[in-house]
Design a protein around this motif. Structure first.
Motif, PDB file in Angstrom:
ATOM      1  N   SER A 189       0.822  -1.205   0.000  1.00 46.27           N
ATOM      2  CA  SER A 189       0.000   0.000   0.000  1.00 46.27           C
ATOM      3  C   SER A 189       0.861   1.262   0.000  1.00 46.27           C
ATOM      4  O   SER A 189       1.969   1.284   0.546  1.00 46.27           O
ATOM      5  CB  SER A 189      -0.925   0.017   1.221  1.00 46.27           C
ATOM      6  N   ASP A 190       0.331   2.319  -0.587  1.00 52.40           N
ATOM      7  CA  ASP A 190       1.087   3.558  -0.791  1.00 52.40           C
ATOM      8  C   ASP A 190       1.627   4.150   0.507  1.00 52.40           C
ATOM      9  O   ASP A 190       2.781   4.580   0.575  1.00 52.40           O
ATOM     10  CB  ASP A 190       0.186   4.586  -1.488  1.00 52.40           C
ATOM     11  N   SER A 191       0.808   4.169   1.563  1.00 55.79           N
ATOM     12  CA  SER A 191       1.221   4.865   2.783  1.00 55.79           C
ATOM     13  C   SER A 191       2.360   4.160   3.518  1.00 55.79           C
ATOM     14  O   SER A 191       3.009   4.773   4.373  1.00 55.79           O
ATOM     15  CB  SER A 191       0.022   5.039   3.724  1.00 55.79           C
ATOM     16  N   PHE A 192       2.637   2.898   3.224  1.00 55.94           N
ATOM     17  CA  PHE A 192       3.803   2.252   3.827  1.00 55.94           C
ATOM     18  C   PHE A 192       5.094   2.901   3.345  1.00 55.94           C
ATOM     19  O   PHE A 192       6.131   2.802   4.005  1.00 55.94           O
ATOM     20  CB  PHE A 192       3.814   0.755   3.502  1.00 55.94           C
ATOM     21  N   THR A 193       5.014   3.579   2.181  1.00 59.57           N
ATOM     22  CA  THR A 193       6.169   4.324   1.665  1.00 59.57           C
ATOM     23  C   THR A 193       6.059   5.809   1.975  1.00 59.57           C
ATOM     24  O   THR A 193       6.979   6.406   2.540  1.00 59.57           O
ATOM     25  CB  THR A 193       6.283   4.126   0.144  1.00 59.57           C
ATOM     26  N   THR A 194       4.917   6.414   1.647  1.00 59.22           N
ATOM     27  CA  THR A 194       4.785   7.867   1.778  1.00 59.22           C
ATOM     28  C   THR A 194       4.725   8.334   3.228  1.00 59.22           C
ATOM     29  O   THR A 194       5.108   9.469   3.533  1.00 59.22           O
ATOM     30  CB  THR A 194       3.535   8.361   1.039  1.00 59.22           C
ATOM     31  N   LEU A 195       4.229   7.484   4.139  1.00 62.16           N
ATOM     32  CA  LEU A 195       4.148   7.858   5.560  1.00 62.16           C
ATOM     33  C   LEU A 195       5.110   7.031   6.415  1.00 62.16           C
ATOM     34  O   LEU A 195       4.946   6.954   7.633  1.00 62.16           O
ATOM     35  CB  LEU A 195       2.703   7.666   6.070  1.00 62.16           C
ATOM     36  N   ARG A 196       6.111   6.466   5.779  1.00 63.87           N
ATOM     37  CA  ARG A 196       7.028   5.544   6.457  1.00 63.87           C
ATOM     38  C   ARG A 196       7.635   6.147   7.722  1.00 63.87           C
ATOM     39  O   ARG A 196       7.807   5.455   8.732  1.00 63.87           O
ATOM     40  CB  ARG A 196       8.136   5.136   5.491  1.00 63.87           C
ATOM     41  N   TYR A 197       7.958   7.434   7.690  1.00 62.86           N
ATOM     42  CA  TYR A 197       8.618   8.068   8.831  1.00 62.86           C
ATOM     43  C   TYR A 197       7.722   9.097   9.531  1.00 62.86           C
ATOM     44  O   TYR A 197       8.201   9.894  10.339  1.00 62.86           O
ATOM     45  CB  TYR A 197       9.918   8.736   8.370  1.00 62.86           C
ATOM     46  N   ASP A 198       6.430   9.080   9.225  1.00 67.86           N
ATOM     47  CA  ASP A 198       5.506  10.049   9.819  1.00 67.86           C
ATOM     48  C   ASP A 198       4.692   9.477  10.971  1.00 67.86           C
ATOM     49  O   ASP A 198       4.045  10.227  11.696  1.00 67.86           O
ATOM     50  CB  ASP A 198       4.537  10.575   8.750  1.00 67.86           C
ATOM     51  N   ASP A 199       4.700   8.166  11.138  1.00 66.75           N
ATOM     52  CA  ASP A 199       3.893   7.528  12.174  1.00 66.75           C
ATOM     53  C   ASP A 199       4.783   7.178  13.366  1.00 66.75           C
ATOM     54  O   ASP A 199       5.617   6.277  13.283  1.00 66.75           O
ATOM     55  CB  ASP A 199       3.240   6.257  11.613  1.00 66.75           C
ATOM     56  N   PRO A 200       4.609   7.874  14.505  1.00 66.03           N
ATOM     57  CA  PRO A 200       5.469   7.594  15.667  1.00 66.03           C
ATOM     58  C   PRO A 200       5.123   6.297  16.375  1.00 66.03           C
ATOM     59  O   PRO A 200       5.862   5.857  17.242  1.00 66.03           O
ATOM     60  CB  PRO A 200       5.205   8.795  16.579  1.00 66.03           C
ATOM     61  N   ARG A 201       4.014   5.677  16.001  1.00 68.93           N
ATOM     62  CA  ARG A 201       3.543   4.483  16.708  1.00 68.93           C
ATOM     63  C   ARG A 201       3.973   3.191  16.019  1.00 68.93           C
ATOM     64  O   ARG A 201       4.135   2.170  16.674  1.00 68.93           O
ATOM     65  CB  ARG A 201       2.005   4.541  16.803  1.00 68.93           C
ATOM     66  N   THR A 202       4.166   3.222  14.715  1.00 67.83           N
ATOM     67  CA  THR A 202       4.419   1.992  13.963  1.00 67.83           C
ATOM     68  C   THR A 202       5.559   2.204  12.982  1.00 67.83           C
ATOM     69  O   THR A 202       5.631   3.241  12.326  1.00 67.83           O
ATOM     70  CB  THR A 202       3.165   1.554  13.189  1.00 67.83           C
ATOM     71  N   GLN A 203       6.426   1.211  12.863  1.00 70.57           N
ATOM     72  CA  GLN A 203       7.528   1.260  11.906  1.00 70.57           C
ATOM     73  C   GLN A 203       7.422   0.063  10.963  1.00 70.57           C
ATOM     74  O   GLN A 203       7.146  -1.056  11.391  1.00 70.57           O
ATOM     75  CB  GLN A 203       8.874   1.223  12.624  1.00 70.57           C
TER      76      GLN A 203
END
Length: 204
Positions: A28-42
């Motif tokens: 899914s797109d957000s696994f790349t575009t939000l890869r470093y934006d989510d402080p809860r999940t990596q």
């Protein structure tokens, strides 16, 4: 619920999916575009920790029984479903994709996106964002459980797959309590509060 649907068994009156993990292939797109934006999940931790815990292999990651966004929901019953996500969580695209496949199959589905929120923000009890999220869940179940009570038999609310045994009671209690509206701080401040709260939890 998806397995029960395929078997033609009794289904919950309604379902809520929070923090959707719908594609274990991480396509899914957000696994790349939000890869470093989510402080809860990596993303790296999903592969190194979550995959082994759930027994996921590269083959299972492409199997619709595990990655539900790849499944076909047409021609069978499925409960009305709310998909709740934060706009900064890496699973955002999984939620959107699940919404698309359910809607395309003709099922009732609602997409509920919360601005600047990370994965599982609804569990940060005491924040206004979490309260709003849980209240919307309560409204969803209240609407659809009441409808089903007058029609076909369905599983009781307490039998729906809640993460915690007492979450049903929390939702029901919240739904009965009037909400006092408060002015919301700017998005940057709200995100900062959520991140700080998460860091405090990690340090315990």
């Amino acid at each position: 619920t998806n397995h029960l649907s395929k078997l033609g068994e009794a289904l919950p009156a309604a379902a809520v999916v929070q923090g959707t993990m719908g594609d274990f292939s991480l396509d899914s797109d957000s696994f790349t575009t939000l890869r470093y934006d989510d402080p809860r999940t990596q993303v790296d931790l999903l592969v190194s920790h979550v995959w082994p815990m759930l027994g996921i292999t590269p083959e299972k990651a492409r199997d619709p029984r595990y990655s539900t966004v790849l499944d076909d929901f047409s021609g069978r019953r499925f409960p009305p479903t709310m998909i709740q996500s934060g706009s900064k969580e890496i699973q955002l695209s999984d939620g959107i994709r699940l919404y698309d496949v359910l809607r395309s199959a003709g099922h009732e589905v609602q997409l509920d996106i919360h601005d600047a929120m990370q994965h599982c923000f609804h569990s940060h009890w005491g924040t206004p964002e979490a309260r709003v999220a849980v209240e919307r869940v309560a409204e969803w179940f209240d609407l659809h459980v009441a409808d089903r009570a007058l029609g076909k038999p369905a599983l009781a609310v307490g039998q729906i797959e809640f993460p915690h045994a007492n979450e049903t009671r929390i939702i029901q209690r919240l739904h009965r309590v009037p909400v006092r509206q408060k002015a919301m701080p700017p998005v940057s401040q709200r995100a900062g509060v959520m991140i700080a709260h998460h860091l405090q939890i990690q340090q315990l």
